[in-house]
Write a protein that holds these residues in place. Structure first.
Motif, PDB file in Angstrom:
ATOM      1  N   ARG A 353       0.714  -1.172  -0.084  1.00  0.00           N
ATOM      2  CA  ARG A 353      -0.070   0.274  -0.095  1.00  0.00           C
ATOM      3  C   ARG A 353       0.785   1.130  -0.094  1.00  0.00           C
ATOM      4  O   ARG A 353       0.482   2.172  -0.556  1.00  0.00           O
ATOM      5  N   GLN A 356       2.131   1.619  -3.606  1.00  0.00           N
ATOM      6  CA  GLN A 356       0.868   2.338  -4.146  1.00  0.00           C
ATOM      7  C   GLN A 356       0.800   3.816  -4.112  1.00  0.00           C
ATOM      8  O   GLN A 356       0.445   4.432  -5.048  1.00  0.00           O
ATOM      9  N   LEU A 433      -5.438   5.793   2.022  1.00  0.00           N
ATOM     10  CA  LEU A 433      -4.351   4.783   2.390  1.00  0.00           C
ATOM     11  C   LEU A 433      -3.328   5.519   3.588  1.00  0.00           C
ATOM     12  O   LEU A 433      -2.973   4.708   4.482  1.00  0.00           O
TER      13      LEU A 433
END
Length: 609
Positions: A353, A356, A433
């Motif tokens: 994540r 990302q 996130l």
């Protein structure tokens, strides 16, 4: 003498019972506070003695049974032949009037309390709109003092754009007594506005009489108006998103449809069939990415994502993210600079994540920066935080968009190429996130055409306080504290540049050569500490190049690492015989090569992977 009303009022049964008694002794027992009432204090006695008339609007009289009641009375002297003979007193029981007055006072006090303490703003104006009175809440809503407002009219604090809607019903209500409601804006001294719901009622002095004034109750509805505007904006962005999604999906569907029609219409030769199949595969992959992004942001925003958190070095996150965007950067010929704080930068996070997050920000920088532009990635640390800055000199972000740039479906025409607008979900996903990691993200831009910067802040962890995590390539990055001078020789420039970036992120000084002849000359003059050589090189292959490096004094002690696609045992034996210290087969884990680069030059153990 006395009349029947007096007898009844005082409680006498017959006139004979009253005649001859001292009036003061009958009606005055004591003052209301209980103190004695002296005869000299009695206005009736004073008039009888002095001849001066008296009027007492309210005094307590006592009946024969001792009960008191309020009385209004008047006293006039009686004269006969110029001689003062006494006084005549008329009495009125004002008990009912007193009860009515008290009830009225109580009611008025209640109304005044409601007027003053209600959460709504209350104001009263005359029929021209001039303010007559108002409560404190109204003063707060308009943002002005009571003294100032008493010189104002309703028209002075109402937004000019709302007056054409406000004045006609106000004038109609003043003329007919018909109440009305209106939603309008108050203009405050600093220029800001407050939306209010105004309920206006005419006030009459008597039932059925003419309208004397106008009473307005104002309720702050600014929050509701903002919510309504937010809903309208969300609905607008949703419509734009659906239109963009349809556009993005139709783009890959068009070549897929054309390819399917072509394959159905004619028998394609193998080469054309292969190209057609590749087109379909690429476009399906693009559509899959779009759907995956939509599903991902849906899961994150609904709280359905669970982070797999471990102790991570953010430098490795940077390495992995740069690897993903490297090809895009090269395609647009951007100049990327990476500036890393040498201190360890550990966080507790989800590797996938975090990559990302950074990849999305870098992709945005690439998309919205014209070809040949500059990108800058910075890592900074403080005792409590790790900060990532992604900056570009691209098209920038308009001030009106900056407040909503992280909202779902928010997008703008940041470039002339509408395809760059995206679906408006990338930055919303980034914010979600980052917040799941306990961090924050913000954007800064001086405006259109002036570039933009995104700053991600994450909580920093102390290495000693965390459990041991599995060895990852990020650990090797942190271990590479001693910068080395490194030569990479590979005729595949993309592979060489990617490896160079990994090594540079770790703090090393890296030079890439695509020619073995030029590499040999460079090494003789620059004396590299480490040489990473491809085996399948033109001109001079990697094994021969290793022998020459070993044979010249300037590079005889350098660490030689073979990085090759040939992985047979005989390949390894030939490389080790040529003088290599380590033998690695592509693709190689970044942690492995970083560990070898960081190892002392005289390490006795050679590595084959």
């Amino acid at each position: 003498m006395c009349n029947a009303a007096f007898l009844k009022m005082l409680g006498f049964g017959r006139e004979e019972d009253a005649i001859g008694k001292k009036l003061h002794g009958v009606i005055h027992h004591s003052h209301p506070d209980g103190s004695d009432y002296d005869v000299c204090d009695c206005p009736i006695y004073q008039t009888a003695q002095t001849g001066m008339p008296a009027h007492v609007p309210d005094e307590l009289f006592f009946r024969l049974d001792g009960s008191g009641f309020p009385v209004e009375y008047r006293v006039r002297p009686v004269w006969q032949d110029g001689q003062l003979q006494g006084a005549v007193c008329t009495f009125v029981d004002i008990s009912e009037r007193k009860r009515t007055e008290q009830a009225l006072q109580h009611s008025q006090a209640h109304v005044e309390s409601l007027f003053a303490q209600t959460g709504a703003g209350v104001s009263e104006t005359d029929l021209t709109g001039k303010l007559l009175r108002m409560n404190d809440r109204f003063c707060q809503m308009v943002g002005r003092s009571r003294e100032e407002l008493l010189t104002w009219r309703m028209q002075d604090y109402t937004h000019p754009d709302d007056l054409p809607r406000n004045l006609p019903p106000f004038e109609h209500a003043a003329a007919t007594g018909a109440p009305f409601e209106i939603e309008k804006r108050f203009v405050r001294p600093d220029g800001t506005v407050m939306w209010v719901s105004n309920t206006v009622s005419p006030v009459r002095s008597a039932l059925g009489g003419p309208v004397d004034s106008m009473l307005a109750v104002s309720v702050d509805i600014s929050e509701r108006k903002r919510a309504e505007e937010a809903l309208r904006e969300a609905d607008r962005r949703k419509d734009e998103f659906l239109a963009m999604l349809a556009h993005e999906l139709r783009n890959p569907m068009a070549p897929i449809r054309a390819a399917a029609d072509l394959m159905q219409a004619v028998q394609l030769e193998p080469e054309r069939l292969k190209r057609t199949s590749q087109i379909i595969s690429r476009q399906v992959s693009h559509m899959t990415d779009l759907v995956d992004d939509l599903l991902d942001v849906s899961r994150v925003t609904r709280g359905l994502v669970t982070l797999d958190q471990t102790d991570l070095d953010v430098k490795q996150v940077i390495t992995d993210a740069l690897e993903q965007v490297r090809r895009l950067i090269e395609a647009k010929r951007h100049h990327l600079t990476v500036d890393l704080d040498p201190a360890p930068a550990h966080v507790l996070g989800d590797q996938k994540r975090l990559v990302q997050i950074l990849t999305n920000l870098l992709n945005n920088a690439v998309k919205y920066t014209p070809a040949g532009g500059n990108l800058h990635l910075t890592l900074q640390t403080s005792p409590q935080q790790v900060r990532l800055h992604v900056a570009d000199n691209g098209v920038g972000i308009a001030p009106s968009l900056q407040a909503h740039i992280f909202d779902l479906f928010a997008q703008a025409e940041r470039s002339p190429d509408r395809a760059q607008g995206g679906l408006g979900i990338g930055l919303a996903l980034v914010r979600s996130l980052v917040e799941l990691h306990g961090g924050t993200v913000r954007c800064e831009s001086a405006g259109a055409g002036k570039g933009s910067e995104f700053v991600v802040t994450l909580p920093r962890t102390a290495d000693a306080s965390l459990p041991d995590a599995p060895q990852r390539s990020g650990d090797a990055l942190a271990a590479s504290s001693l910068p080395r001078r490194i030569l990479i020789v590979d005729d595949n420039n993309d592979a060489a540049q990617m490896l160079a970036m990994v090594l540079e992120v770790a703090g090393h000084d890296v030079t890439v050569q695509n020619s073995s002849v030029r590499a040999l000359d460079w090494a003789r003059g620059e004396r590299p500490d480490v040489c990473v050589l491809d085996i399948g090189l033109p001109e001079i292959d990697g094994n021969a190049l290793a022998r020459r490096l070993r044979s010249q004094p300037e590079t005889a002690g350098a660490t030689l690492i073979a990085l090759t696609g040939y992985g047979q045992e005989q390949d390894r034996l030939q490389a080790m015989a040529a003088g290599f210290d380590h033998f690695l087969v592509k693709p190689v884990d970044a942690a492995a090569i970083l560990a070898l680069v960081a190892a002392p030059a005289d390490a006795a153990v050679r590595t084959q992977m």
